[in-house]
Each structure stands twice: as structure tokens, then as C-alpha cells.
Design an enzyme around this catalytic site. Structure first.
Site, short mmCIF file in Angstrom:
data_model
loop_
_atom_site.label_atom_id
_atom_site.label_comp_id
_atom_site.label_asym_id
_atom_site.label_seq_id
_atom_site.Cartn_x
_atom_site.Cartn_y
_atom_site.Cartn_z
N CYS A 2 0.83 -1.21 0.00
CA CYS A 2 0.00 0.00 0.00
C CYS A 2 0.86 1.26 0.00
CB CYS A 2 -0.88 0.02 1.24
SG CYS A 2 -1.89 -1.44 1.42
N ARG A 27 4.85 0.52 -6.23
CA ARG A 27 4.78 -0.35 -5.05
C ARG A 27 3.87 -1.56 -5.30
NH1 ARG A 27 6.15 2.65 -0.11
NH2 ARG A 27 4.79 1.29 1.05
N TRP A 75 -3.01 -2.68 -1.41
CA TRP A 75 -2.62 -4.04 -1.78
C TRP A 75 -3.29 -4.92 -0.75
CZ3 TRP A 75 0.67 -8.02 0.22
CH2 TRP A 75 1.07 -8.97 -0.74
N ASN A 101 -1.70 1.49 5.93
CA ASN A 101 -0.86 0.42 5.38
C ASN A 101 -0.56 -0.54 6.52
OD1 ASN A 101 -0.76 2.04 3.18
ND2 ASN A 101 1.45 2.42 3.24
N GLY A 102 -0.60 -1.85 6.25
CA GLY A 102 -0.27 -2.81 7.30
C GLY A 102 -1.46 -3.67 7.65
N GLU A 482 18.56 -16.90 -8.81
CA GLU A 482 18.10 -15.53 -9.09
C GLU A 482 17.62 -15.39 -10.53
OE1 GLU A 482 17.25 -13.15 -7.40
OE2 GLU A 482 17.36 -11.36 -8.64
N LYS A 486 13.83 -14.22 -11.50
CA LYS A 486 13.52 -13.08 -12.38
C LYS A 486 12.54 -13.50 -13.46
CE LYS A 486 14.41 -10.40 -10.47
NZ LYS A 486 15.05 -10.50 -9.20
N GLU A 489 9.03 -14.14 -11.99
CA GLU A 489 8.36 -12.92 -11.53
C GLU A 489 7.75 -12.12 -12.67
OE1 GLU A 489 11.72 -11.13 -9.22
OE2 GLU A 489 10.10 -10.69 -7.81
N HIS A 505 18.88 -36.31 -9.78
CA HIS A 505 18.13 -36.86 -8.64
C HIS A 505 16.64 -36.55 -8.74
CE1 HIS A 505 21.78 -38.19 -6.72
NE2 HIS A 505 22.30 -36.99 -6.90
N LYS A 604 6.45 -4.45 -4.29
CA LYS A 604 7.87 -4.14 -4.17
C LYS A 604 8.37 -4.38 -2.76
CE LYS A 604 11.86 -2.54 -5.55
NZ LYS A 604 12.71 -3.49 -6.30
#
Ligand code: AGP
Length: 609
Positions: A2, A27, A75, A101-102, A482, A486, A489, A505, A604
Site C-alpha cells: 500500500c 509499489r 494491496w 498500510n499494514g 536468481e 527473475k 516474476e 536426482h 515491491k
């Protein structure tokens, strides 16, 4: 996550707030809203699910003239992302407006109590309860009412509140979620992030846990939960609003990938001397405790975790101490034994990741020395640490991290070297060899970018693949993780990062002509072993894309496509090898038409557990 922006002053608040929301778009959010106390004293509220454009078209270019207002991007944490659950929320009387926010953890209990006392709550959110709690507590002083309401709420929050009867007053408060105050000329601002207000002022106060800020156009008073005054310094932020814009690039992510040479230069400057000696002065506060260390724990999430794997390898190699990296959400509920001889290094670009902060706080309570590595001045993680190393990477807007990964790796490697030197386990020759590689890193990153010009086009040829298997071994394994992250995402294609030796394996059964193998095959002590594993995959019809070191003349025999990167110190390999993989993910995302900078379902900065 948020975003909040608030304004009180002589100018028309509506356009300022909407522009502030635009700067917060990065964000990640699912709805947006605005509330204004118009010049005629009426409260105006508009909110819409979806992108900011939806709110703008609902407003049809017009907001009532007002000198005060609040705006929000949400969000969702409680309740679906729809118009009703979007912020701002209003109390029964229609006088009090809250954005938040939260998460208010005891919101069910609070809602039940409010409903039992006759309040009508219209949304499914935790935030709305706060508006009604302020309503109950209000007796002519908004700051006092907010303090009282927050006394009943448990959880994490940054809130901003206004009351129609006090049309020049904004009240904000934070607990475990960031909130900053902006000081302008005869006007003040509240924001979750400086980017929202930077075009109006670069003078900000970073509120601390439990602070309550009482804003009027002419100034701000900060008090603690007890109502007592708190002295908070005014910081000058040197990021220009333009620094947060896209420049000439199509996406923030592409811009940030190309900013890596400069970000690395800033990150390294002042920490490596021309003669290659490494000096990390920020380590000072924990220096006296380094000699007695028995081990090192790194804690982080996502990309920061991948960088931490490199940091752990460097620390273990150079100090001889056991060192490992653990994902924050795992560390939090299954903590290793911690004592004052365990150094804990918390790594978070935002410095606000709840899953990283909680275990760090726990480790601090156990008496561990704490070092934070972050990109964000004034962030929560900095308050948990005795020593803080900033990445100096500049603002990163795209949700998918790029320049903060490479600067995290560089910072952690410098930190590891400094710790080892302090403990007497890293010789001058080794240190200066590393230092010289660090000094050469910005130019090498530029060369990696130059060598990768064809990668986005090549990615287009692979964009229709069912999935991808990224492999590395030893120091190249974190880059495989990584690179896969990427791709997942931003392109929404399934990708796995595996240690190459593990292919046989199990995951080798996934490989076929529709599931390419991406091998991080830069120079390392286990290069030959990795190549054998790649051959096993190739024998299953998998096409092979290899990232290899310049000068590797045999790699072409094992791969369908090869991207070269400059050679560097093995422990720094990830900084260069990730560059073509970032561009590969970008190219696949472009070919698939996904939202590169704001991928679906992601934020973010993840300030909830
Ligand atoms: C990286 O591309 C991701 N957006 C994500 O994994 C991120 O690294 C993670 O959420 C941790 O964030 P932090 O570094 O701000 O703590």
C-alpha cells in the site's frame, strides 16, 4: 504494498495527491482512492478497484478545491480488492477519514465490539475499524483521538487521518510500517515513501515506531505513544524526482538493469581504496565483537536471500566460521540457537520486509550483534541493527530487483572481507586481489551489458517454452536461483533454479525440447562438473543456453546459445552472470506481453507476514 500520501497547505490538494499516487504506483496495488475536505467543508471521497487510471476516470479530471486531503493505493490483506474495500475509509458520522498500510491483527475483535456498540461498518477491511475507533475517541482533538484509538489496536500500521471539523490538520502514526513527513514552505505532507512527495520537498522526517505526527501547514509536532514530545531530525534527500522516472527506457526494470555499473560504482566507492585495501567503516559499532564470533547467520527473502547465499559462502571461506543464509520466514519460526557470539546479517533492499525484520528483532533480543544491509535510509531494519551498510544503489522502482541484487552481492562480499580481515584470517594479498576485482566491477558490468545486446532478441525465440531449468554449481548456484526468480516474476513462466548436480536426482525428468536448460557456466572451481551435468540434460533433448566467461573456447560445443560475460574474482561472478539473465527474463516478458514493472500478485516491499 500500500501507499499513502497526504497534504495540508494553501495549494489545491487533489492534483498533488493524485500525482503523489502516480509516484507510488511502483509499489504494486489493486485499488486507489482519495479523500478531500473541500473548501465548503464537505468531505469528498472517491475510490476505485484496479489501476490509478480507474480512479482518474471516475474523477473525470475534477476534484473539489481543497487545502487538505489523503490518498491511498491498496494491496489487499483483508477483504477483496474492490471499490468498497479500497481506502480511504470513513466513520459513521462521515467526518473522519483514515488510510492505512499494514495489518490490524485484532481487527475482528475490534469490529465485533464496534458493531455491538452500534457502529455500521461497510467494508471487510481491518482499516475501517480504526475510523470508528477514532470516532468514539474524538472530543475535539484529532491527535488525542488517534492516540487513543491506536491504544486498542495491535499489529503493524502506518495511518493517516483527517477530520472534517479540523480542516488544516493531518495526523499520522506508524508501527512497523514506514511513514515519512515532508516539510514544505507553508505546507506539509505525509507519505509512505519519499517518492510520493519528492517533487514538492526534499526535507523529510522519518517517523519511528510508535511516533504520532500532528501536521499543520506551518509545521509538525511528533509525540510518542505516551504523548510526550519526540525530537526527530529533518533529513535532506538527494534523490531527485527525475531519478525515479524511467529516463529513456521502456521500463523501470530495463533502466535499473542498465544502471548497474553506476550503482556498483556508488556502492564500492569509499569502501575499496585504490591499492585494493577494503575498508568498511560502517562495521565500527560491531568491530569489538568480531573476535569472539562463533558463527554467522544471514537472514533475507527472495532476491536478497540469493545475494545472501554468496555472502555466506564468502564469510565461511574467509573467516573459517560456519556461515549460512536462511529465508526470513523459515528463520522466524524455527530459529537456530542464537547467542551473543552469533553475528546476524539482515539483508533487505527495502528494509521493510516483515519476514526479515521479525527474525532480526528476535536475534537482537538474544543478544546477537546485528548488521543490516539495505538500500533504504530510515527503513525499519536500520533500527534493529548496530551497524548498517547501505547499498547506495539509488531508488529501485521495478518490483523485480536488479541493481539491488548486484549491489547486495558486492556489499556482502566487502563486508565478508572486512570481517575476515578484522579477525586476521584474510591475508593482504587475498584482500587486495579481491579489492582490485571490486574496483574493476563497474566497468565489467558495463561490458556484461554490452556483450548482452542480443539477449532480449534471443529470449524471444525461447518465450514459448513450457518451462526453464536454471542450473549452477558452487558459486554459480545463487545466480541460477536468481535467474529463475527473475523469469518467474516478470514473465509468469515456470522456472526452477537447481544445483546442477541435483538434476539427475529428479528434475531431469522435466527436461525435453520444450524445457530449456539455462547453465550458469562462468569460471569456477567446479566448471567441469557443471559441464558434465549440462551434457546429461542435453542428452534429453533440452536446448542449452549458457552464460560463460569471456575466453571460454569450449562452451560453444555444449550449448545452443552462449552469452559471454567478463571474467572476475570467482566470488563476484554472480554480479556479472546475472546481467544477461535479467535481460533474458526481460526479453521473455516482453515477448509474452506481461507487465514488466508491476507483475501480477507482487509488491515491491512486502510489509506483511
Ligand atoms: C525480487 O525481485 C523480489 N521482488 C522479492 O523476492 C524481494 O527480493 C523480496 O521480497 C525481499 O525484498 P527486500 O529485499 O526488500 O527485503
Amino acid at each position: 504494498m500500500c501507499g499513502i500520501v497526504g497534504y495540508t497547505g494553501p495549494r489545491d490538494a487533489g492534483p498533488i495527491l493524485l500525482e503523489g499516487l502516480r509516484h507510488l504506483e511502483y509499489r504494486g496495488y489493486d485499488s486507489a482512492g482519495i479523500a478531500l475536505v473541500a473548501d465548503d467543508g464537505e468531505l469528498f471521497v472517491e475510490k476505485r478497484a484496479g489501476k490509478l487510471a480507474n480512479l482518474r476516470s471516475a474523477l473525470n479530471g475534477r476534484t473539489p478545491h481543497a487545502g487538505i486531503g489523503l490518498a491511498h493505493t491498496r494491496w489487499a490483506t483483508h477483504g477483496r480488492p474492490d471499490d468498497r474495500n479500497a481506502h480511504p475509509h470513513v466513520d459513521c458520522s462521515g467526518a473522519i477519514t483514515v488510510v492505512h498500510n499494514g495489518i490490524i491483527e485484532n481487527f475482528r475483535e475490534l469490529r465485533d465490539g464496534l458493531v455491538a456498540r452500534g457502529h455500521v461498518l461497510v467494508s471487510e477491511t481491518d482499516t475501517e475499524a480504526l475510523a470508528h475507533l477514532v470516532e468514539e475517541a474524538y472530543a475535539g482533538d484529532l491527535a488525542a483521538a488517534v492516540r487513543s484509538a491506536l491504544g486498542a489496536a495491535h499489529g503493524a500500521y502506518a495511518i493517516a487521518v483527517m477530520h472534517r471539523a479540523e480542516p488544516d490538520r493531518l495526523v499520522g502514526s506508524r508501527m512497523n510500517v514506514p511513514l515519512v513527513v515532508g516539510i514544505g514552505e507553508g505546507e506539509t505532507f505525509l507519505a509512505s515513501d519519499v517518492a510520493a512527495i519528492l517533487e514538492h520537498t526534499n526535507r523529510v522526517i522519518f517517523l519511528e515506531e510508535g511516533d504520532l505526527a500532528d501536521l499543520r501547514p506551518w509545521g509538525v509536532t511528533v509525540t510518542g505513544p505516551d504523548g510526550g514530545p519526540r525530537e526527530r531530525p529533518v533529513s535532506r534527500i538527494d534523490w531527485t524526482p527525475e531519478a525515479a522516472e524511467k529516463g529513456g527506457y521502456a521500463h523501470f526494470m530495463l533502466k535499473e538493469i542498465h544502471e548497474q555499473p553506476q550503482a556498483l560504482r556508488q556502492c564500492i566507492s569509499g569502501r575499496v581504496r585504490r591499492d585494493g585495501r577494503i575498508r568498511v567503516e560502517e562495521l565500527g559499532p560491531v568491530a569489538p565483537r568480531l573476535a569472539a564470533l562463533s558463527r554467522v547467520e544471514l537472514v533475507a527473502c527472495g532476491t536478497a536471500y540469493h545475494a545472501s547465499l554468496v555472502g555466506a559462502a564468502a564469510l565461511q571461506a574467509w573467516t573459517g566460521l560456519p556461515a549460512r543464509a536462511t529465508v526470513g520466514s523459515e528463520f522466524r519460526y524455527s530459529p537456530p540457537p542464537l547467542d551473543p557470539t552469533t553475528l546476524v546479517i539482515a539483508v533487505s533492499q527495502s528494509g521493510e520486509t516483515a519476514d526479515t525484520i521479525a527474525p532480526t528483532r528476535y536475534a537482537r533480543e538474544q543478544g546477537c550483534p546485528i548488521v543490516a544491509v539495505t538500500n533504504t535510509v530510515g527503513s525499519a531494519i536500520t533500527r534493529e541493527a548496530e551497524a548498517v551498510l547501505f547499498l547506495q544503489a539509488g531508488p529501485e522502482i521495478a518490483v523485480a530487483a536488479s541493481k539491488t541484487f548486484t549491489t547486495q552481492v558486492a556489499t556482502l562480499v566487502m563486508l565478508a572481507a572486512a570481517i575476515a580481515r578484522e579477525r586476521g584470517s584474510l591475508g593482504v594479498e587475498e584482500e587486495t586481489a579481491l579489492g582490485r576485482s571490486l574496483l574493476a566491477l563497474p566497468a565489467a558490468a558495463q561490458r556484461a551489458l554490452d556483450l548482452s545486446v542480443g539477449v532480449a532478441g534471443m529470449a524471444g525465440r525461447y518465450a514459448g517454452s513450457r518451462g526453464f531449468m536454471f542450473v549452477g554449481r558452487g558459486t554459480t548456484f545463487p545466480t541460477a536461483l536468481e535467474g529463475a526468480l527473475k523469469l518467474k516474476e516478470i514473465s509468469y513462466v515456470h522456472a526452477e533454479g537447481y544445483p546442477a548436480g541435483e538434476l539427475k536426482h529428479g528434475p531431469i525428468s522435466l527436461l525435453d525440447a520444450d524445457c530449456p536448460l539455462v547453465a550458469v557456466a562462468t569460471r569456477s572451481t567446479v566448471y567441469d562438473k557443471l559441464i558434465s551435468n549440462v551434457m546429461e540434460g542435453r542428452a534429453r533433448d533440452a536446448r542449452v543456453i549458457a552464460v560463460a566467461s569471456e575466453g571460454d573456447e569450449q562452451i560453444g560445443r555444449f550449448a545452443d546459445d552462449v552469452v559471454l560475460v567478463p571474467d572476475t574474482h570467482e566470488i563476484l561472478g554472480a554480479v556479472l552472470a546475472i546481467v544477461p539473465l535479467q535481460l533474458f527474463a526481460y526479453g521473455v516478458a516482453l515477448a509474452r506481453g506481461t507487465d514488466v514493472d508491476q507483475p501480477r500478485n507482487l509488491a515491491k516491499s512486502v510489509t506483511v507476514e
